[in-house]
Design an enzyme around this catalytic site. Structure first.
Site, PDB file in Angstrom:
ATOM      1  N   CYS A   1      55.573  19.813  42.371  1.00  0.00           N
ATOM      2  CA  CYS A   1      55.644  20.094  40.947  1.00  0.00           C
ATOM      3  C   CYS A   1      56.645  19.142  40.322  1.00  0.00           C
ATOM      4  O   CYS A   1      57.636  18.771  40.946  1.00  0.00           O
ATOM      5  CB  CYS A   1      56.092  21.540  40.757  1.00  0.00           C
ATOM      6  SG  CYS A   1      56.165  22.060  39.046  1.00  0.00           S
TER       7      CYS A   1
ATOM      8  N   GLU B   1      49.354  26.154  36.971  1.00  0.00           N
ATOM      9  CA  GLU B   1      49.746  26.097  35.560  1.00  0.00           C
ATOM     10  C   GLU B   1      49.907  27.494  34.958  1.00  0.00           C
ATOM     11  O   GLU B   1      50.791  27.717  34.124  1.00  0.00           O
ATOM     12  CB  GLU B   1      48.750  25.258  34.756  1.00  0.00           C
ATOM     13  CG  GLU B   1      48.689  23.796  35.188  1.00  0.00           C
ATOM     14  CD  GLU B   1      50.052  23.094  35.189  1.00  0.00           C
ATOM     15  OE1 GLU B   1      50.911  23.408  34.336  1.00  0.00           O
ATOM     16  OE2 GLU B   1      50.255  22.217  36.044  1.00  0.00           O
TER      17      GLU B   1
END
Length: 93
Positions: free
Chosen positions: A11, A53
């Site tokens: 990430c 997400e």
């Protein structure tokens, strides 16, 4: 779908990769740009990205899925990295 698999994720919020469990098939209900209700099925990598997400929208990062022991190890590594960065900055000054 209830079928899960474990994969490695990274990430931009954190460095490195960590294991995380994700569903292989998900169904998402949403409103389009004209506020029309939609429902779509996503599989595999697309499903993984959406779940990643959605976690962010829920205020989570992928390390929030880790066990307490793994979280403690990560905290220790982060503290160690910060100390090393502080030492390096003092040496440069």
């Amino acid at each position: 779908s209830k079928q899960c698999y474990e994969t490695e994720e990274s990430c931009l919020s954190l460095t490195g990769q960590r294991p995380v469990k994700r569903y292989s098939v998900i169904v998402v209900e949403y409103l389009d740009r004209k506020f029309k209700r939609k429902k779509q099925t996503f599989r595999d990598f697309e499903a993984q990205i959406i779940q990643h997400e959605m976690d962010h929208l829920d205020g989570l990062v992928f390390v929030d899925h880790l066990s307490m022991l793994k979280k403690q190890r990560i905290r220790h590594k982060i503290r160690k990295m910060r100390l090393e960065e502080e030492r390096a900055a003092k040496e440069e000054a």
